[in-house]
Design a protein around this motif. Structure first.
Motif, PDB file in Angstrom:
ATOM      1  N   THR A 539       0.922  -1.351   0.101  1.00 55.67           N
ATOM      2  CA  THR A 539       0.227   0.102  -0.046  1.00 55.67           C
ATOM      3  C   THR A 539       1.107   1.164  -0.003  1.00 55.67           C
ATOM      4  O   THR A 539       2.114   1.086   0.429  1.00 55.67           O
ATOM      5  N   LEU A 540       0.404   2.317  -0.627  1.00 54.44           N
ATOM      6  CA  LEU A 540       1.147   3.659  -0.684  1.00 54.44           C
ATOM      7  C   LEU A 540       1.370   4.112   0.962  1.00 54.44           C
ATOM      8  O   LEU A 540       2.476   4.780   1.166  1.00 54.44           O
ATOM      9  N   GLY A 582     -13.194  -3.371   5.422  1.00 57.27           N
ATOM     10  CA  GLY A 582     -13.147  -3.178   6.670  1.00 57.27           C
ATOM     11  C   GLY A 582     -12.030  -4.169   7.250  1.00 57.27           C
ATOM     12  O   GLY A 582     -11.371  -3.713   8.370  1.00 57.27           O
ATOM     13  N   GLN A 583     -11.780  -5.226   6.902  1.00 60.30           N
ATOM     14  CA  GLN A 583     -10.770  -6.500   7.551  1.00 60.30           C
ATOM     15  C   GLN A 583      -9.724  -5.861   7.158  1.00 60.30           C
ATOM     16  O   GLN A 583      -8.624  -6.175   8.025  1.00 60.30           O
ATOM     17  N   ASN A 584      -9.279  -5.313   5.950  1.00 65.52           N
ATOM     18  CA  ASN A 584      -7.747  -5.127   5.750  1.00 65.52           C
ATOM     19  C   ASN A 584      -7.266  -3.675   5.487  1.00 65.52           C
ATOM     20  O   ASN A 584      -6.252  -3.374   5.391  1.00 65.52           O
ATOM     21  N   HIS A 585      -8.174  -2.634   5.679  1.00 63.19           N
ATOM     22  CA  HIS A 585      -7.938  -1.256   5.537  1.00 63.19           C
ATOM     23  C   HIS A 585      -7.201  -0.736   4.699  1.00 63.19           C
ATOM     24  O   HIS A 585      -6.347  -0.025   4.411  1.00 63.19           O
ATOM     25  N   TYR A 586      -7.599  -1.372   3.241  1.00 65.94           N
ATOM     26  CA  TYR A 586      -6.790  -1.068   1.974  1.00 65.94           C
ATOM     27  C   TYR A 586      -7.663   0.174   1.343  1.00 65.94           C
ATOM     28  O   TYR A 586      -9.072  -0.054   1.353  1.00 65.94           O
ATOM     29  N   ALA A 587      -7.169   1.103   0.582  1.00 63.79           N
ATOM     30  CA  ALA A 587      -7.664   2.174   0.015  1.00 63.79           C
ATOM     31  C   ALA A 587      -8.412   1.488  -1.223  1.00 63.79           C
ATOM     32  O   ALA A 587      -9.273   2.183  -1.791  1.00 63.79           O
TER      33      ALA A 587
END
Length: 635
Positions: A539-540, A582-587
């Motif tokens: 992720t960024l 919600g589980q991984n908090h990726y954008a």
């Protein structure tokens, strides 16, 4: 000043002859006040209630006239009436009983009902309440304008000629039809049409059964197996009260059944009432299976002209009536005898209990022959009689065993009426109230409450109304009110945009990956193995920590910064995507295609998910609520 009022004022100052207001004028005034407050339902409930009450009165008169003509004049047979109702067209019964009239009358009534229904309005077939439920959930409250007349004609003749059917289904569909038509004339919204549909049904039922409160609760409760349509209470109560008042102006007040002045309750009776509830649940499941089994496996498969099917059912009912005359009509007169024996008392003790149990089972068969064959009539009346007879059987048996504990077997009749129908209809609250209103007795609330709970729990998912849905969440009428239901029905393909996805090999140096990230608009970067399959995601947010650390950039590789790889397919729902967000908090989430290589089709962002949800929610709310000024044709 709003435009409808300006138009009305402009028309009023034109030099023209006075004229009567049109429906468009009435609709304009309706829209002017937005019809959004509770006070607006007073006027609408008044109109719907008056028409429903008049419709119930006409239905009642027609049914009584045909019954008197067929059985008293032609068959020389006197059918029993409950003590709270009286034969309006009584004729002296002279001569010998004509058994062949009893045999053929239900068949001719079934034939007439079948011809009218199948050629004019096939949706008027059967007991009618399911059509009301289906119209509310799936047809935005629409009922064809011909339905009230077709249903009235078919049901009046079927019931009047001895068909084992009740008044609730026909009068509910008749009242609901007027409510729907009235809403269309005023150009009301889908939600308002649905509520007027229920208001009309409540008015008809409350009038003809003289149960204004129970009817209002019934139309709000019968829509669901485990829920309640709270929004319908105000219009339903108003319409039911007005319709009841109109009906009683013609036929007088009072309850349908007359009972003992007071029922004595003894807590020691509660186990016996629980036993009655268990028996009601058992017979209720049998009733539902026999009814729909005969409809789907017997009558539906008969290779004959469709209107002949209710005729055959009526002919079989006529044969059964020669053996058990209690199966003719709704059977309210015989139920009155079980409540308070008078002219035709049943046997007492165990013989009486066996007799009442036999009548209950015969009534199950008779109702199946009349309605499941395609005839037009209700199932509430026969269900109340079946439950009352079961209660009477348990009451007589309990009185024989424990005469001091059960001094009044009639109390079990009232409890059986309530719990049996409450169980098969999944309407325990309204059936409790309707049973007390029909008998004018409130002494048995405690045992009825116990019996209702036991019956509903034991009967499980079996229901007499197959168009019911479980809760409001599952009703298309409320589809726009629940976020997760909306997301569950939107596929990912309707939210993401197909774009080229920048992937990086797992062995790429971190320094090179940082340059890729600074030049790309992506917020996540899938990591691939030498074989090309995805192994992780960078992720960024993770990369931002290394932008100013030159030493680590030359030592680490992309795989060292990777997190767990997750993705969605175009056919997945947005509900699934929201859970992964919600589980991984990726954008962003990769969208992969099918096949062994799982090609990257694009990236789904959280913002795209919200945009798709907002579009769908707006569309559904417009569909459900609409605008009061919008004209909507039949679907």
């Amino acid at each position: 000043m709003c435009r409808p009022l300006v138009l009305l004022m402009a028309r009023s100052i034109r030099p023209a002859l006075p004229r009567l207001p049109t429906l468009d004028d009435l609709a304009a005034v309706t829209r002017l006040f937005e019809l959004r407050t509770a006070s607006r339902w007073v006027g609408l409930g008044l109109v719907v209630g008056i028409v429903s009450g008049l419709g119930a009165a006409a239905f009642y008169l027609g049914m009584n006239w045909i019954r008197s003509l067929v059985f008293e004049s032609w068959a020389h047979m006197k059918l029993l009436d409950p003590h709270g109702e009286h034969q309006l067209f009584a004729r002296p019964v002279t001569g010998t009983l004509r058994w062949w009239v009893i045999l053929l009358a239900p068949a001719l009534g079934g034939l007439f009902s079948g011809l009218v229904v199948f050629h004019a309005a096939p949706e008027a077939e059967g007991h009618g309440t399911d059509e009301l439920i289906d119209s509310f959930h799936r047809r935005r409250g629409h009922v064809r304008a011909r339905i009230p007349l077709v249903k009235a004609l078919a049901s009046v003749v079927l019931i009047g000629t001895g068909g084992s059917a009740g008044r609730e289904g026909p009068i509910a569909q008749i009242g609901a039809g007027f409510g729907s038509i009235f809403a269309n004339l005023l150009h009301l919204s889908h939600r308002e049409r649905r509520l007027l549909l229920l208001a009309g049904a409540a008015g008809g039922i409350g009038a003809i059964f003289r149960t204004p409160l129970g009817a209002a609760l019934f139309v709000a409760e019968v829509l669901y197996r485990d829920d309640f349509e709270v929004d319908a209470l105000v219009p339903a109560v108003l319409s039911s009260v007005v319709a009841y008042s109109v009906f009683t102006m013609f036929f007088g007040q009072g309850s349908i059944f007359v009972t003992d002045a007071h029922f004595f309750f003894d807590p020691r009776q509660l186990p016996l009432y629980a036993l009655l509830a268990a028996l009601a649940a058992l017979v209720g499941v049998l009733y539902v299976k026999v009814f729909y089994g005969a409809r789907n496996r017997v009558f539906a498969k008969l290779p004959i002209y469709r209107p002949l099917k209710p005729m055959l059912g009526g002919l079989a009912l006529g044969g059964l009536a020669l053996l058990a005359p209690q199966t003719l009509g709704a059977g309210y007169g015989w139920l009155q005898e079980a409540l308070m024996p008078s002219a035709h008392p049943f046997p007492v003790g165990w013989i009486g209990a066996a007799t009442l149990l036999g009548i209950a089972l015969a009534k199950v068969l008779a109702t199946t022959l009349s309605i499941a064959s395609g005839g037009s009539g209700g199932v509430f009346g026969p269900s109340v009689v079946i439950g009352g007879m079961l209660g009477g059987a348990v009451g007589l048996a309990s009185h024989a065993l424990f005469p001091q504990v059960v001094p009044q077997p009639g109390a079990f009749v009232v409890v059986g009426m309530a719990c049996f129908f409450g169980g098969v209809a999944h309407a325990p609250i309204s059936s409790l109230v309707m049973a007390t209103e029909m008998t004018a007795s409130y002494d048995l609330l405690v045992p009825i409450m116990l019996a209702e709970v036991v019956t509903v729990v034991l009967i499980g998912r079996s229901t007499l109304y197959e168009k019911q849905v479980r809760t409001r969440r599952e009703s298309p009428a409320h589809g726009g009110e629940y976020v997760f239901d909306v997301l569950r029905e939107i596929p990912v393909r309707g939210a993401f945009r197909r774009t080229e996805v920048v992937t990086v090999p797992a062995t790429m140096p971190l320094e090179q990956l940082l340059r890729h990230a600074s030049e790309s608009a992506q917020l996540v970067f899938p990591i691939t193995s030498p074989a090309g399959s995805p192994t992780g995601i960078v992720t960024l947010d993770t990369l931002r920590g290394f932008f100013f650390d030159e030493d680590i950039g030359s030592l680490a590789i992309a795989a060292d910064c990777a997190s767990r790889f997750v993705a969605v397919s175009p056919d997945d729902s947005l509900d699934t995507a929201l859970q992964l967000f919600g589980q991984n908090h990726y954008a962003e989430l990769p969208v992969v295609g099918s096949g062994e290589s799982h090609p990257m089709l694009g990236l789904l962002s959280y913002e795209q998910l919200l945009e798709a949800y907002s579009r769908e929610l707006t569309r559904r709310r417009l569909e459900i609520d609409g605008k009061a000024s919008q004209r909507f044709g039949a679907p």
